[in-house]
Write an enzyme that holds these catalytic residues in place. Structure first.
Site, PDB file in Angstrom:
ATOM      1  N   GLY A   1       0.810  -1.228  -0.058  1.00  0.00           N
ATOM      2  CA  GLY A   1       0.273   0.009   0.025  1.00  0.00           C
ATOM      3  C   GLY A   1       0.772   1.462   0.107  1.00  0.00           C
TER       4      GLY A   1
ATOM      5  N   SER B   1       1.135  -1.859  -4.745  1.00  0.00           N
ATOM      6  CA  SER B   1      -0.327  -1.628  -4.712  1.00  0.00           C
ATOM      7  C   SER B   1      -0.856  -2.202  -5.485  1.00  0.00           C
ATOM      8  CB  SER B   1      -0.314  -0.061  -4.907  1.00  0.00           C
ATOM      9  OG  SER B   1      -0.401   0.336  -6.136  1.00  0.00           O
TER      10      SER B   1
ATOM     11  N   SER C   1      -4.886   0.588  13.626  1.00  0.00           N
ATOM     12  CA  SER C   1      -5.546   1.908  13.981  1.00  0.00           C
ATOM     13  C   SER C   1      -6.092   1.952  15.160  1.00  0.00           C
ATOM     14  CB  SER C   1      -6.680   1.997  13.003  1.00  0.00           C
ATOM     15  OG  SER C   1      -7.489   3.167  13.007  1.00  0.00           O
TER      16      SER C   1
ATOM     17  N   TYR D   1     -14.023  -1.702   9.166  1.00  0.00           N
ATOM     18  CA  TYR D   1     -12.970  -1.198   9.345  1.00  0.00           C
ATOM     19  C   TYR D   1     -12.140  -1.514  10.788  1.00  0.00           C
ATOM     20  CZ  TYR D   1      -8.864   1.847   9.049  1.00  0.00           C
ATOM     21  OH  TYR D   1      -7.415   2.265   9.021  1.00  0.00           O
TER      22      TYR D   1
END
Length: 246
Positions: A12, A36, A141, A154
């Site tokens: 990514g 990617s 995250s 997510y």
């Protein structure tokens, strides 16, 4: 040049945090594989790395597919002879309220964010075990730590990353492989740039340090955790969030 002659893979890495990490490694002398799903999107990153004298390999790969993840590792080994560090950064969002979240948007986020990290981790482990050394960073995250309305998919994917990190760290430590996770908070990216000013102000008000983080803040931590200065750190989840989650 603390990563001179080290072979690094950053998934990514066509923009945002991944791009910054790849360039930061190149500045420290590393040989970097950027990746990617779209090969064209990697060209400008590769050019930037070459412009600072870095050695770079571009590989188009959809990490949700095991065969693509395997090819990513194999091409890196063919080019650089080894893999010292893997940064599992590839990720997407498909936000919606729980009752409106489609099965497709659930599957896409889990496939890229969680299964993608697993695929790359599995593909690189054999090489690192043979080397009896290696470092892996999995990008989680703060949403995976505390949850967030409208991001059930997510949050699940990023919480799963934490579970993968802790389990893999225990499993691979005896082979000299360290595995850690980083949990960014709100970082200045294209996504936050497009937010209305009022929404930005609300985000900042929830951060004790009173500002959004930068991609450099995240890259700095990645480089530290994969350096010799962090050789006794594994299985940890470290927030880069300005104190948002305390």
């Amino acid at each position: 040049m603390i990563f001179k002659d080290k072979a690094i893979i950053v998934t990514g890495s066509s923009r945002g945090i991944g791009k910054e990490i790849a360039i930061a490694y190149a500045k420290e002398g590393a040989m970097v594989t950027i990746s990617s799903r779209n090969d064209e999107s990697l060209k400008s990153v590769a050019d930037e790395i070459k412009s600072i004298g870095g050695e770079v390999l571009s590989v188009a790969a959809d990490v949700s597919k095991p065969e693509d993840s395997k090819t990513l590792i194999e091409q890196t080994i063919a080019k650089f002879g080894k893999v010292d560090i893997l940064v599992n950064n590839a990720g997407i969002t498909r936000d919606n309220l729980l009752l409106r979240l489609s099965e497709e948007d659930w599957d896409n986020v889990i496939d890229i964010n969680l299964k993608g990290a697993f695929n790359c981790l599995k593909a690189v482990t054999k090489q690192m075990m043979k080397q009896r050394q290696g470092c892996i960073i999995n990008m989680s995250s703060v949403v995976g730590v505390m949850g967030n309305a409208g991001q059930v998919n997510y949050a699940a994917s990023k919480a799963g990353i934490i579970g993968i990190t802790k389990s893999a760290a225990k499993e691979l430590a005896s082979r000299g492989i360290r595995v850690n996770a980083i949990a960014p908070g709100f970082i200045e990216t294209d996504m936050t740039d497009n937010l209305p000013e009022k929404a930005k102000e609300e985000l900042v008000s929830a951060i004790p340090l009173g500002k959004l983080g930068t991609v450099q803040d995240v890259a700095d931590l990645v480089l530290f955790l994969t350096s010799e200065k962090a050789k006794y750190i594994t299985g940890q989840v470290i927030n880069v969030d300005g104190g948002m989650v305390i």
